[in-house]
Write an enzyme that holds these catalytic residues in place. Structure first.
Site, PDB file in Angstrom:
ATOM      1  N   LYS A 171    -116.077  46.796  16.088  1.00 36.40           N
ATOM      2  CA  LYS A 171    -115.064  47.855  16.062  1.00 36.40           C
ATOM      3  C   LYS A 171    -115.562  49.104  15.338  1.00 36.40           C
ATOM      4  CE  LYS A 171    -111.078  45.128  17.243  1.00 36.40           C
ATOM      5  NZ  LYS A 171    -109.855  44.424  16.857  1.00 36.40           N
ATOM      6  N   ARG A 191    -112.603  36.524  15.978  1.00 35.21           N
ATOM      7  CA  ARG A 191    -112.730  36.850  17.408  1.00 35.21           C
ATOM      8  C   ARG A 191    -113.963  37.738  17.551  1.00 35.21           C
ATOM      9  NH1 ARG A 191    -111.187  40.808  20.814  1.00 35.21           N
ATOM     10  NH2 ARG A 191    -110.501  40.176  22.884  1.00 35.21           N
TER      11      ARG A 191
HETATM   12  N1  PMM Z   1    -108.933  43.108  19.442  1.00 34.67           N
HETATM   13  C1  PMM Z   1    -109.117  43.481  20.731  1.00 34.67           C
HETATM   14  C2  PMM Z   1    -108.534  42.753  21.781  1.00 34.67           C
HETATM   15  N2  PMM Z   1    -107.799  41.646  21.533  1.00 34.67           N
HETATM   16  N3  PMM Z   1    -106.892  40.112  20.002  1.00 34.67           N
HETATM   17  C3  PMM Z   1    -106.694  39.722  18.743  1.00 34.67           C
HETATM   18  N4  PMM Z   1    -105.957  38.617  18.494  1.00 34.67           N
HETATM   19  N5  PMM Z   1    -107.210  40.404  17.678  1.00 34.67           N
HETATM   20  C4  PMM Z   1    -107.960  41.534  17.847  1.00 34.67           C
HETATM   21  O1  PMM Z   1    -108.389  42.132  16.842  1.00 34.67           O
HETATM   22  C5  PMM Z   1    -108.190  41.995  19.184  1.00 34.67           C
HETATM   23  C6  PMM Z   1    -107.625  41.242  20.252  1.00 34.67           C
HETATM   24  C7  PMM Z   1    -109.950  44.685  21.036  1.00 34.67           C
HETATM   25  O2  PMM Z   1    -111.296  44.367  21.080  1.00 34.67           O
HETATM   26  P1  PMM Z   1    -112.139  44.099  22.449  1.00 34.67           P
HETATM   27  O3  PMM Z   1    -111.887  45.284  23.358  1.00 34.67           O
HETATM   28  O4  PMM Z   1    -113.539  43.993  22.016  1.00 34.67           O
HETATM   29  O5  PMM Z   1    -111.653  42.838  23.090  1.00 34.67           O
END
Ligand code: PMM
Length: 269
Positions: A204, A243
């Site tokens: 991020k 994650r």
């Molecule tokens: N961040 C993203 C997408 N889904 N779900 C949870 N539970 N927590 C998060 O911090 C989160 C998520 C955005 O990141 P990505 O685009 O790399 O998936």
């Protein structure tokens, strides 16, 4: 939790896994590296992103979830839509990861209550096209804790078993870098809600800003070592899950944290 974005526009892996075969291969690779869950998403939530239609989201995630589940991989679905959550669980998903904590779709919590799955309620204040404007807090840790307590209460009121709920501070979602760091420092407060915590820091922007190079933030693909450092610290502090886009190094960090916190009788001084 390994990340599998079946989207054209996610900030770090957008476009790489739009093809079903490529997505399934990547999901199997994440699982092979030791992911306990592979989190399949069909809608980008990067700041400013436009929403995908429900049909598009379904078409992206359901075939991938079905194939990974059939191969024995434990799959979660990253969706804000009840309809997608239900279809994903029908295809084999064992957890619904809802970045809106039930706020984006009023059918989500009752739908999850009727499914035999775990539910991640992430802290969220609004859709990606306006979340930057919602990043205002006087005490981010207290407010996120309070707003997550509301989401937990809403889930339980809708019939979701409390023991099925996992909470997530939602790093980067209506949060500045300062807010993210404050939340990472203040995870104990969130843990006080009595539910396991999931944290998504992987690649991020706040990590890019921390590690800035002269031309600007550190590029997305060069933020993984910092993500592993965060995982080691979080594992040592007892979070339930992280994650992440890469898995092996995070698995190793978790093994180190677990081993360090386990004294061996007779050899420790
Ligand atoms: N961040 C993203 C997408 N889904 N779900 C949870 N539970 N927590 C998060 O911090 C989160 C998520 C955005 O990141 P990505 O685009 O790399 O998936």
């Amino acid at each position: 939790m390994g990340i599998l974005n079946v989207t054209p526009d996610s900030f770090s892996d957008g476009g790489e896994f739009l093809d079903v075969d490529a997505a399934v291969a990547h999901g199997l690779a994440l699982s092979g590296e030791g992911a306990d869950l592979v989190d399949v998403g069909g809608e980008s939530t990067r700041p400013g992103a436009q929403r995908a239609s429900v049909e598009t989201e379904l078409a992206r995630v359901v075939p991938v979830i079905a194939r990974l589940s059939a191969a024995g991989v434990r799959v979660s679905v990253d969706t804000m839509r009840a309809q997608v959550a239900a279809a994903a669980v029908g295809a084999g998903a064992v957890l619904v990861n809802d970045v809106s904590g039930g706020l984006a779709d009023s059918d989500m919590l009752p739908t999850v209550a009727g499914l035999d799955v775990d539910y991640v309620a992430m802290h969220w204040r609004g859709h990606s096209d306006r979340m930057a404007d919602l990043a205002t807090y006087t005490d981010v840790v207290a407010e996120v804790t309070e707003e997550l307590a509301d989401r937990l209460w809403a889930a339980v009121t809708a019939g979701v078993k409390p023991g099925r709920v996992i909470l997530d501070p939602g790093l980067g979602f209506a949060k500045t870098a300062e807010h993210n760091w404050a939340l990472l420092r203040g995870l104990d407060h969130l843990a006080g809600l009595g539910r396991p915590l999931l944290v998504g820091a992987s690649r991020k922007r706040f990590l890019g800003e921390l590690l800035a190079v002269p031309t600007g933030p550190r590029p997305v693909r060069e933020r993984d070592d910092a993500g592993v450092a965060i995982t080691a610290l979080l594992a040592a502090s007892g979070v339930w899950g992280v994650r992440t886009h890469t898995v092996r190094a995070h698995r190793d960090a978790i093994a180190v944290a677990a081993r360090m916190s386990t004294p061996t009788i007779g050899t420790d001084r």
